[in-house]
Design an enzyme around this catalytic site. Structure first.
Site, PDB file in Angstrom:
ATOM      1  N   VAL A 140      48.519  46.813  48.110  1.00  0.00           N
ATOM      2  CA  VAL A 140      49.344  46.785  46.903  1.00  0.00           C
ATOM      3  C   VAL A 140      48.485  46.559  45.665  1.00  0.00           C
ATOM      4  CG1 VAL A 140      51.003  45.343  45.645  1.00  0.00           C
ATOM      5  CG2 VAL A 140      51.525  46.109  47.968  1.00  0.00           C
ATOM      6  N   ASP A 141      47.524  45.667  45.773  1.00  0.00           N
ATOM      7  CA  ASP A 141      46.705  45.334  44.603  1.00  0.00           C
ATOM      8  C   ASP A 141      45.745  46.459  44.247  1.00  0.00           C
ATOM      9  OD1 ASP A 141      46.025  43.054  42.668  1.00  0.00           O
ATOM     10  OD2 ASP A 141      44.055  43.628  43.431  1.00  0.00           O
ATOM     11  N   LYS A 143      46.485  49.547  44.450  1.00  0.00           N
ATOM     12  CA  LYS A 143      47.314  50.516  43.749  1.00  0.00           C
ATOM     13  C   LYS A 143      47.696  50.030  42.353  1.00  0.00           C
ATOM     14  CE  LYS A 143      50.700  52.414  45.988  1.00  0.00           C
ATOM     15  NZ  LYS A 143      51.943  52.502  46.806  1.00  0.00           N
ATOM     16  N   ASP A 144      47.938  48.740  42.209  1.00  0.00           N
ATOM     17  CA  ASP A 144      48.400  48.179  40.938  1.00  0.00           C
ATOM     18  C   ASP A 144      47.736  46.814  40.771  1.00  0.00           C
ATOM     19  OD1 ASP A 144      49.717  47.560  38.628  1.00  0.00           O
ATOM     20  OD2 ASP A 144      51.679  47.251  39.566  1.00  0.00           O
ATOM     21  N   SER A 145      46.548  46.814  40.219  1.00  0.00           N
ATOM     22  CA  SER A 145      45.700  45.619  40.203  1.00  0.00           C
ATOM     23  C   SER A 145      46.302  44.478  39.390  1.00  0.00           C
ATOM     24  CB  SER A 145      44.322  45.978  39.645  1.00  0.00           C
ATOM     25  OG  SER A 145      43.472  44.853  39.659  1.00  0.00           O
TER      26      SER A 145
END
Length: 435
Positions: A140-141, A143-145
């Site tokens: 998840v991170d 993809k969207d830090s």
């Protein structure tokens, strides 16, 4: 109470999702999905889920009417091979960089081997549960830090990153050969915090697992301290994809380490400005009182001696220790500085050499750990009659010598296998989880 590394798992059932209902949850910038425990075999015995959140459909947190990122491929995994396949599929779909994917696979194998080594009951289920969450949070991170602010507050809801980190490290700790030195001094600290005083822990630093080790060894007697410590953290733990999810569950003051200040000369000035902002944040926190802050004046993790291979606390930087001391004294509220020793390098040792690049190899094992603290060391009593720079050198040496002495006691207890018998008049070892 915890009786051993095995009986700790009777206390393991703790959901990271604090009773989140099957509904939308508004948050500002946290990418998070609620893990559906029923999707993983055998998890029912390990997870306490409130009645309103027992649906087999995952509750999705949304922000600004957009579904937050999550990965069903990881959260629906039923076997370790499912997890590895999900990693490989993400690379094929250009959703994961190859270097991050390699690190995720390596982390899975090393964690699995370490937990199996522990002999804990239901090891396969524990591994699957913990690694499904870890790999999902990393994915998840990527993809969207997530961006850390200079003062980051631990994220506890709707996903509890603190409990997530605790549950991940817990099976790596052999509680039968783990010890706390001077547990009564932690009680003294807690009283001072309740009175509005500040507390600073000047400590050595051994691994990325240090915050979890401190919290795990204190949670049975001093959960307030375990959950409220603010860690002065280097930039690597907030930029490394495999470390970031664990950092999100800790209270942090984010700084750039002196050791890495000039890794890229073009970024040196930016790093200095960022550190200045973090120091201002720290000063504001201390002025408010009732804060407990952990700092490693060495500026990085301990390393073994290249010749003897023996581990020891890295020397403290006098300027770092003195700057922290001055901030405490100028806060306008009483402050107390305690020397803290940590021994946990076997759990997750750092690379033998300081590395410039992000993405170090994670070596993981099951082992005993220890922390110890001594009564506060007062600057004016130790070095008040001296002039700078001699005064700060003498004070820093007093802090370091105390940490080193405590570390040697812990080392004899854990690696020397002498246990509680090596207690001294100034370092009284105990296992508070057995009391």
């Amino acid at each position: 109470m915890l009786l051993s590394s095995f009986s700790t798992w009777r206390l393991f059932p703790i959901s990271c999702f604090g009773g989140v209902k099957l509904r939308t949850v508004r948050i500002r910038k946290l990418p998070c999905a609620v893990f559906c425990a029923s999707k993983v075999r055998g998890m029912a015995e390990m997870i306490e889920v409130k009645k309103e959140s027992t649906s087999t459909t995952a509750a999705i947190a949304v922000s600004e009417n957009h579904e937050l990122p999550h990965s069903r491929a990881f959260l629906d995994a039923r076997t370790g091979e499912d997890l590895l396949s999900a990693i490989r599929k993400a690379v094929e779909d250009d959703k994961l960089p190859l270097n991050v994917a390699d690190g995720m696979e390596e982390l899975y194998h090393n964690y699995r081997n370490a937990v199996l080594q522990s002999g804990v009951p239901k090891a396969d289920e524990i591994i699957l549960y913990n690694m499904a969450l870890v790999l999902d949070r990393v994915f998840v991170d990527v993809k969207d830090s997530f961006e850390f602010s200079p003062h980051h507050k631990a994220i506890r809801e709707p996903f509890d990153y603190y409990k997530f980190g605790q549950n991940y490290i817990r099976p790596l700790v052999d509680f039968r050969s783990s010890y706390v030195g001077n547990i009564s001094v932690f009680g003294e600290m807690e009283e001072k915090l309740k009175q509005g005083d500040n507390v600073v822990l000047m400590s050595n630093h051994q691994s990325e697992a240090d915050p979890a080790i401190i919290a795990l060894l204190l949670e049975s007697k001093h959960p307030y301290i375990a959950e409220n410590i603010i860690y002065v953290a280097g930039d690597r733990v907030i930029t490394d994809p495999l470390c970031k999810p664990f950092s999100m569950g800790r209270n942090l003051l984010c700084v750039y380490s002196k050791k890495h200040m000039n890794d890229d000369p073009e970024l040196a000035e930016m790093k200095k400005r960022a550190n200045t902002r973090s120091l201002k944040e720290m000063a504001l926190l201390l002025r408010g009182g009732s804060k407990i802050i952990w700092i490693a004046p060495s500026g990085g993790r301990d390393r073994p001696d290249p010749v003897t291979k023996e581990w020891y606390p890295a020397p403290f930087d006098a300027s770092s220790a003195d700057n922290m001391r001055r901030l405490v004294e100028h806060a306008g509220v009483p402050g107390h500085i305690y020397p803290l020793a940590i021994l946990c390098h076997d759990i997750m040792p750092p690379p033998l050499q300081v590395e410039k690049n992000i993405g170090e190899k994670r070596v993981i094992s099951f082992h005993g750990t220890g922390i110890s603290v001594k009564p506060e060391i007062n600057f004016h009593e130790v070095a008040g009659a001296l002039e700078d720079p001699e005064a700060k050198m003498v004070y820093t040496k007093a802090l370091y010598d105390s940490v080193n002495q405590q570390y040697n006691v812990l080392n004899s207890a854990i690696h020397g296998k002498q246990g509680l018998d090596v207690s001294t008049p100034s370092v009284s070892l105990s296992q508070p989880w057995q009391q």
